[in-house]
Design a protein around this motif. Sequence first.
Motif, PDB file in Angstrom:
ATOM      1  N   GLY A  27     -16.291 -39.706  21.683  1.00 51.21           N
ATOM      2  CA  GLY A  27     -14.908 -39.243  21.497  1.00 51.21           C
ATOM      3  C   GLY A  27     -14.313 -39.570  20.136  1.00 51.21           C
ATOM      4  O   GLY A  27     -14.985 -39.544  19.105  1.00 51.21           O
ATOM      5  N   GLY A  28     -13.023 -39.943  20.169  1.00 50.06           N
ATOM      6  CA  GLY A  28     -12.227 -40.097  18.950  1.00 50.06           C
ATOM      7  C   GLY A  28     -12.797 -41.083  17.938  1.00 50.06           C
ATOM      8  O   GLY A  28     -12.693 -40.862  16.732  1.00 50.06           O
ATOM      9  N   ARG A  31     -15.550 -39.415  15.925  1.00 48.15           N
ATOM     10  CA  ARG A  31     -14.896 -38.442  15.023  1.00 48.15           C
ATOM     11  C   ARG A  31     -14.248 -39.164  13.837  1.00 48.15           C
ATOM     12  O   ARG A  31     -14.491 -38.817  12.679  1.00 48.15           O
ATOM     13  N   ASP A  32     -13.471 -40.203  14.132  1.00 51.77           N
ATOM     14  CA  ASP A  32     -12.733 -40.869  13.066  1.00 51.77           C
ATOM     15  C   ASP A  32     -13.665 -41.645  12.134  1.00 51.77           C
ATOM     16  O   ASP A  32     -13.371 -41.807  10.951  1.00 51.77           O
ATOM     17  N   HIS A  40      -8.877 -46.745  16.066  1.00 52.11           N
ATOM     18  CA  HIS A  40      -7.981 -47.631  16.826  1.00 52.11           C
ATOM     19  C   HIS A  40      -8.515 -48.041  18.184  1.00 52.11           C
ATOM     20  O   HIS A  40      -8.333 -49.156  18.610  1.00 52.11           O
ATOM     21  N   ASP A  41      -9.195 -47.129  18.885  1.00 49.73           N
ATOM     22  CA  ASP A  41      -9.843 -47.634  20.091  1.00 49.73           C
ATOM     23  C   ASP A  41     -11.212 -46.990  20.279  1.00 49.73           C
ATOM     24  O   ASP A  41     -11.426 -45.850  19.912  1.00 49.73           O
ATOM     25  N   ARG A 111     -18.116 -31.436  28.791  1.00 52.10           N
ATOM     26  CA  ARG A 111     -16.797 -31.236  29.418  1.00 52.10           C
ATOM     27  C   ARG A 111     -15.668 -31.636  28.478  1.00 52.10           C
ATOM     28  O   ARG A 111     -14.495 -31.523  28.799  1.00 52.10           O
ATOM     29  N   ARG A 112     -15.980 -32.125  27.321  1.00 51.61           N
ATOM     30  CA  ARG A 112     -14.940 -32.593  26.390  1.00 51.61           C
ATOM     31  C   ARG A 112     -14.285 -31.415  25.684  1.00 51.61           C
ATOM     32  O   ARG A 112     -14.812 -30.308  25.671  1.00 51.61           O
ATOM     33  N   ASP A 113     -13.107 -31.653  25.117  1.00 55.44           N
ATOM     34  CA  ASP A 113     -12.303 -30.513  24.664  1.00 55.44           C
ATOM     35  C   ASP A 113     -12.809 -29.814  23.404  1.00 55.44           C
ATOM     36  O   ASP A 113     -13.077 -28.614  23.416  1.00 55.44           O
ATOM     37  N   ASN A 117     -14.679 -33.781  19.060  1.00 49.53           N
ATOM     38  CA  ASN A 117     -14.460 -34.886  20.009  1.00 49.53           C
ATOM     39  C   ASN A 117     -15.639 -35.030  20.963  1.00 49.53           C
ATOM     40  O   ASN A 117     -15.561 -35.813  21.909  1.00 49.53           O
ATOM     41  N   ASP A 155      -7.614 -26.419  31.585  1.00 47.77           N
ATOM     42  CA  ASP A 155      -6.642 -27.471  31.280  1.00 47.77           C
ATOM     43  C   ASP A 155      -5.823 -27.033  30.072  1.00 47.77           C
ATOM     44  O   ASP A 155      -6.302 -27.022  28.942  1.00 47.77           O
ATOM     45  N   ARG A 158      -5.144 -28.891  26.599  1.00 46.18           N
ATOM     46  CA  ARG A 158      -6.051 -28.749  25.440  1.00 46.18           C
ATOM     47  C   ARG A 158      -5.435 -27.872  24.349  1.00 46.18           C
ATOM     48  O   ARG A 158      -5.760 -28.031  23.176  1.00 46.18           O
ATOM     49  N   ARG A 161      -3.220 -30.206  22.508  1.00 47.61           N
ATOM     50  CA  ARG A 161      -4.087 -31.198  21.860  1.00 47.61           C
ATOM     51  C   ARG A 161      -4.758 -30.601  20.620  1.00 47.61           C
ATOM     52  O   ARG A 161      -4.843 -31.235  19.578  1.00 47.61           O
ATOM     53  N   ARG A 164      -2.357 -30.514  17.959  1.00 53.13           N
ATOM     54  CA  ARG A 164      -2.108 -31.889  17.527  1.00 53.13           C
ATOM     55  C   ARG A 164      -3.206 -32.349  16.564  1.00 53.13           C
ATOM     56  O   ARG A 164      -2.939 -32.953  15.525  1.00 53.13           O
ATOM     57  N   PHE A 165      -4.462 -32.038  16.885  1.00 55.44           N
ATOM     58  CA  PHE A 165      -5.548 -32.430  15.970  1.00 55.44           C
ATOM     59  C   PHE A 165      -5.452 -31.627  14.670  1.00 55.44           C
ATOM     60  O   PHE A 165      -5.714 -32.153  13.593  1.00 55.44           O
ATOM     61  N   LYS A 202       2.790 -36.833  18.516  1.00 58.47           N
ATOM     62  CA  LYS A 202       1.720 -37.042  17.528  1.00 58.47           C
ATOM     63  C   LYS A 202       1.634 -35.845  16.580  1.00 58.47           C
ATOM     64  O   LYS A 202       1.383 -35.995  15.387  1.00 58.47           O
TER      65      LYS A 202
END
Length: 400
Positions: A27-28, A31-32, A40-41, A111-113, A117, A155, A158, A161, A164-165, A202
């Motif tokens: 995930g994030g 990517r980051d 951050h997490d 299944r991720r958006d 990600n 969903d 998305r 989102r 937002r990205f 965000k």
Amino acid sequence: MSKTAFYDAIPVMEHISKHGFEAYFVGGAVRDYYLQRDIHDIDIATSATPDEIEAIFEHTIPVGKDHGTINVVFEGDNYEITTFRTEGDYDDHRRPNDVQFVRSLYEDVARRDFTINAMAMDTSFKLYDYFEGRHDLTAGLIRTVGDPNLRFAEDALRIIRGLRFQSQLNFEIDPNTFEAMRNAASDIAYLSIERIIAELDKLLKGSGIEKAFSAIQSINLLAHVPYFNQYQWQTLSLSEPLTLVQFLALLYLLEGKKAHIKTLKLSNQTLKEADVLYSAVSELQSIQSKRDLQIWLYDYGITLAQTILDLRPLFQNHGIMLPSPLFFNATSVHSLYEQLPIRSRKEIPIDGKVLMEVLQQPSGPWLKQALRKIECAVITQETLNTQSDIIEWVKLNVEV
Ligand code: ATP
Ligand code: MG
């Protein structure tokens, strides 16, 4: 590229592999890492089921066990570990009806958006990239994993989102993904307002806000969001990042506050800050003199004054006039603020009781007005801030 953010988690993942399961960064964070952005997490995905994770670690917390997430406390730190999963059917364009745990990484990332990600990395920083996420990161593209029409129909969050990205990363949206966003925009009405607001917050703060907000306008997204749908937001133009509070205040300034703001379920703090910014700008618009500005600065403070100065271009673009920069600028405002004799009413050595005695009057609505008059006189140095000077001034200037 800094790997340090990942190092702490490696022993946890090695512990999982030692027991015969797989574990990846997903995930994030992945990517980051490739974007050289702050991480951050860190999310860890594993082939082990939640029960298996609980069995192999001593200290675990079942934070979201039903959908596969266990918190592992390892050497004093917390790690969020989620079992590979696929999602069941979606009936309501928001959350899946159920999730199934699976053993393959591929099924989990599928299944991720968005492709960016959906990358995974193992403990030796080997990349698992089934959907060309790395390519899209380099190209600066937001693209769904799989058929965008299907993914947004599952969903609708998305959609927002993705925007937002786009804003946070300053990316473009792949044309097919964007067309699908347009087709599904009205489904956003199915989402809980809290989730929409969290993404919008965000989005507004992202450096790519100009592009992202034009995209929102182009697909008519806010027409399907409660409260905001009452505004003529098509005419807005946001060229700089702003906070949700500032966005709300801008709307109030343009068209007033509308009914049912409660539907946004914002915190009292957010609502209050928006009200204060709104009234600060409104009052600023009728300021005529240095005296008015001193009182305004005393009432609203230097931080808010600076915020408003920073927002001058935004206000100007929307026809909201502030006092001339010759009069209202950073230098003038800071020096006036520095020279204020007091910063709060508490510093005035007189209160209602003394005032009633001096004027020999019983309490009444006049008292509040008189105290405010005294406050203004002290701020603008019409009187010195001592009890005797103020009493002298009151006798000459306050009528009851
Ligand atoms: P941030 O840096 O803002 O935390 P993030 O990518 O980590 O961004 P999260 O909301 O924390 O975003 O979600 C973690 C991961 O879960 C995402 O990277 C994505 O792979 C997946 N994900 C989150 N929300 C969805 C969704 N609505 N549909 C599909 N996948 C999602
Ligand atoms: Mg995250």
